[in-house]
Design an enzyme around this catalytic site. Structure first.
Site, PDB file in Angstrom:
ATOM      1  N   CYS A   2       0.878  -0.484   0.269  1.00 21.96           N
ATOM      2  CA  CYS A   2      -0.177  -0.370   0.479  1.00 21.96           C
ATOM      3  C   CYS A   2       0.861   1.547  -0.017  1.00 21.96           C
ATOM      4  O   CYS A   2       1.799   1.109  -0.210  1.00 21.96           O
ATOM      5  CB  CYS A   2      -0.925  -0.003   1.542  1.00 21.96           C
ATOM      6  SG  CYS A   2      -1.402  -1.615   1.122  1.00 21.96           S
ATOM      7  N   ARG A  50      -4.942   1.292  -0.918  1.00 20.04           N
ATOM      8  CA  ARG A  50      -4.771  -0.257  -1.215  1.00 20.04           C
ATOM      9  C   ARG A  50      -4.736  -0.687  -1.838  1.00 20.04           C
ATOM     10  O   ARG A  50      -5.554  -0.812  -2.650  1.00 20.04           O
ATOM     11  CB  ARG A  50      -6.001  -0.188   0.286  1.00 20.04           C
ATOM     12  CG  ARG A  50      -5.889  -1.967   0.220  1.00 20.04           C
ATOM     13  CD  ARG A  50      -7.499  -2.196   0.600  1.00 20.04           C
ATOM     14  NE  ARG A  50      -7.223  -3.682   1.357  1.00 20.04           N
ATOM     15  CZ  ARG A  50      -8.183  -4.697   1.838  1.00 20.04           C
ATOM     16  NH1 ARG A  50      -9.513  -4.338   1.764  1.00 20.04           N
ATOM     17  NH2 ARG A  50      -7.672  -5.897   2.236  1.00 20.04           N
ATOM     18  N   GLU A  78       4.373  -6.104   4.361  1.00 21.33           N
ATOM     19  CA  GLU A  78       3.161  -7.775   4.817  1.00 21.33           C
ATOM     20  C   GLU A  78       3.310  -8.321   5.936  1.00 21.33           C
ATOM     21  O   GLU A  78       4.847  -8.055   6.647  1.00 21.33           O
ATOM     22  CB  GLU A  78       3.407  -8.614   3.590  1.00 21.33           C
ATOM     23  CG  GLU A  78       2.787  -8.311   2.703  1.00 21.33           C
ATOM     24  CD  GLU A  78       1.645  -8.141   2.377  1.00 21.33           C
ATOM     25  OE1 GLU A  78       0.700  -8.692   3.235  1.00 21.33           O
ATOM     26  OE2 GLU A  78       0.689  -7.983   1.036  1.00 21.33           O
ATOM     27  N   ASP A 101      -3.567  -9.216   8.001  1.00 25.56           N
ATOM     28  CA  ASP A 101      -2.545  -9.272   8.642  1.00 25.56           C
ATOM     29  C   ASP A 101      -2.611  -7.721   9.438  1.00 25.56           C
ATOM     30  O   ASP A 101      -1.967  -7.348  10.100  1.00 25.56           O
ATOM     31  CB  ASP A 101      -1.135  -9.505   8.469  1.00 25.56           C
ATOM     32  CG  ASP A 101      -0.794  -8.561   6.962  1.00 25.56           C
ATOM     33  OD1 ASP A 101      -1.814  -8.266   6.924  1.00 25.56           O
ATOM     34  OD2 ASP A 101       0.015  -8.511   6.148  1.00 25.56           O
TER      35      ASP A 101
END
Length: 615
Positions: A2, A50, A78, A101
């Site tokens: 992102c 995003r 991540e 996550d």
């Protein structure tokens, strides 16, 4: 993957800065094409773009706020061990509304505060606002895989994933002349500085905390010479087994995705190791290579095909011509937001562009060269430290070599170029030799290009900071640690991040799992390089499972036909526009006599490598 941006003001400028934040978010659209979100409070604004990878539903959207509305998170990256962390949080009484996550990271911060960073395995840049404390926390991952820039004027902190977004805020646009001088030596600007004096890059493994009128900066991870004695004492065979286990686990973690995933496959050892391991964890792995129609010497698709066939991957080869590379020059340069002169940008950009048509995530072999001594400069450094009759001869051959033609344009002149650089280095102390071999131009030549000369003190302070791990009687591992701090975030990761994000592609780098990095850092230097092999332990570990044709062949790298372009297709742009007398003098930055000399040499019968300086 992102893009994030935001501000924290001491003066409650929320209304004044909302438009700036929305404009900054717009600049990050390629990092996050799937959705956009904002959060505003009295003195803070947060924005998120995003690219959906895990839990692609709206439940994973950001900014994300805890149920009690105390903590709000924006996150780029991540967290690979999020499922394990989620179980721990559930055991502590936390509940979850998504399978992302992002929610795990948010509640890890709510539970552990800044200590949560010690538990994270992944790559990230994120910001958390604590409403109860009116405090903003910003952090960047240990290796600097994800970028984060900031500017603090004493009243307001601005931050963003990219410089182009940060400059949508009222940041003072003043050129950093020390950075410009560093750029002409390295072809990039080392962290923590940028081309803009008021803008800094947050260092890898570092966080910022701002509350009231106090800005705190603290490192939470530092790779140094304090190695693990247990690892350092491993036999070579045991170290090989451990390396395999670490890399296999790293690859396994990085295969988690809710969108199509693949892997880059160049035909070299590094990417081939990643593909071999990934194929053991997933069926029908997609792999991607680029070949060069007009540059057969650099085309390594034959070797990539061997690996793809051995592991039965769904392999795609993108064959590029020089015209293909040239056609993308404007797009890739427009996406870069500060000077960056690695010519391989074009190939990486097109590889990412084509890969994105079939996958949203790709694994890459980046990082192995810096960790395990894979560059020619590493072999040269190893030989320089070993001494011998050949070194003695070359040390005093510099005057002869300086008179011979030196360039990358053919095999003969390239050998002379390498011998000259080696001779240069042999006449320098360890620290200065490292600096010279990392540089494309000497300090003197870089300085001659520029009018501003009053930066010497600042320049030398930056140099000392970069070389802090190197002692003249130090270990070869100090060289690799310096590369990890200088070259990785400044050049390799910056390039891959920007070229992949320009195409909305997430690239994951298994070699830079921090557990693997710390393990390799503790290994004896002779496990990584000797008189016969660079990346010795990596090559030996995977020798039995990779095609033998990959071994004992030269590493070609990649070159772009810049000299041909500058003499033909781009000649008018270079000679009459970008490097014209009027434009150079109007800028007041460059020494035009030096620029004129470069232009004349480019058009001469012996241009050597001047095209690289012009680029």
């Amino acid at each position: 993957m992102c893009g994030i941006s935001g501000y924290y003001s001491f003066n409650n400028q929320n209304n004044k800065l909302e438009a700036n934040l929305r404009a900054a978010s717009g600049q990050l659209s390629k990092r996050g094409p799937d959705s956009e979100g904002f959060f505003f409070d009295e003195n803070i604004g947060l924005a998120h773009r995003r690219l959906s990878i895990l839990d692609t539903s709206s439940a994973g959207s950001q900014p994300m706020t805890t149920d009690d509305e105390r903590y709000t998170l924006i996150f780029n990256g991540e967290i690979y061990n999020f499922q394990l962390l989620r179980k721990d949080l559930i055991s502590k009484g936390y509940s979850f509304q998504s399978s992302s996550d992002t929610e795990v990271l948010l509640k890890m911060y709510a539970c552990y505060g800044s200590e949560c960073l010690q538990y994270l395995n992944g790559f990230f840049a994120f910001a958390v606002y604590d409403k109860a404390e009116n405090e903003l926390f910003i952090a960047r991952d240990r290796m600097g895989i994800k970028p984060l820039l900031y500017s603090f004027d004493g009243e307001t902190l601005y931050f963003a994933s990219e410089l182009k977004a940060l400059l949508e805020f009222p940041v003072k646009r003043e050129l950093d002349h020390s950075s410009l001088r560093q750029f002409f030596q390295f072809n990039y600007i080392p962290t923590p500085h940028s081309i803009i004096a008021a803008v800094k890059k947050l260092e890898p493994g570092t966080y910022l905390k701002i509350k009231g009128k106090s800005l705190q900066r603290k490192a939470f991870f530092q790779l140094d010479n304090k190695t693990d004695a247990t690892v350092a004492s491993l036999s070579y065979e045991d170290a090989k087994k451990k390396l395999y286990e670490h890399l296999d686990e790293s690859v396994r973690l990085r295969l988690i995705s809710d969108v199509p995933l693949g892997a880059f496959l160049s035909g070299g050892i590094d990417s081939s190791c990643i593909v071999a391991l990934a194929a053991g964890h997933t069926k029908n792995l997609n792999t991607f290579s680029i070949g060069f129609k007009d540059n057969a010497y650099f085309d390594e698709t034959y070797y990539a095909n061997l690996v793809a066939q051995k592991y039965n991957t769904n392999h795609t080869v993108f064959k590029l011509s020089n015209d293909d590379l040239l056609a993308h020059i404007d797009d890739l340069l427009n996406y870069m937001d500060e000077p960056f002169a690695d010519p391989s940008l074009a190939a990486v950009y097109i590889l990412c562009k084509e890969t994105r048509k079939k996958a949203t995530v790709a694994l890459s072999g980046d990082g192995a060269d810096e960790l395990m001594a894979g560059y020619n400069k590493h072999r040269a450094e190893w030989r320089a430290r070993k001494g011998g009759a050949l070194n003695s001869l070359l040390k005093y051959s510099k005057p002869i070599l300086s008179a011979l033609p030196k360039s990358r344009n053919n095999k003969y002149s390239d050998k002379i170029r390498q011998a000259y650089r080696f001779s240069e280095g042999l006449n320098l102390a360890d620290r200065e030799r490292y600096w010279r071999w990392c540089s494309y131009l000497s300090e003197q030549n870089a300085s001659e290009l520029l009018i501003e000369k009053g930066v010497q003190k600042d320049f030398l302070q930056r140099k000392d900071e970069i070389l802090r791990f190197l002692d003249d009687d130090g270990d070869f591992n100090d060289v690799l640690r310096t590369d990890i701090h200088l070259l990785l975030p400044g050049q390799m990761l910056f390039k891959v991040d920007h070229m992949s994000m320009a195409n909305s592609l997430e690239v994951r780098v298994p070699f830079l799992d921090h557990n693997l990095v710390e393990f390799v850092n503790s290994l004896p230097a002779e496990y990584k390089i000797d008189k016969n092999l660079k990346k010795r332990i990596l090559q030996d570990t995977f020798r039995e499972i990779l095609p033998q044709e990959l071994y004992n062949r030269p590493k070609h790298g990649f070159d772009v036909p810049l000299l041909s372009w500058f003499k033909k297709e781009l000649n008018g742009l270079i000679m009459n526009d970008l490097l014209s007398d009027d434009f150079i003098e109007e800028q007041g930055i460059f020494n035009y006599d030096a620029i004129r000399a470069l232009k004349q040499k480019m058009m001469s019968s012996n241009p050597e490598d001047v095209h690289a300086q012009i680029w």
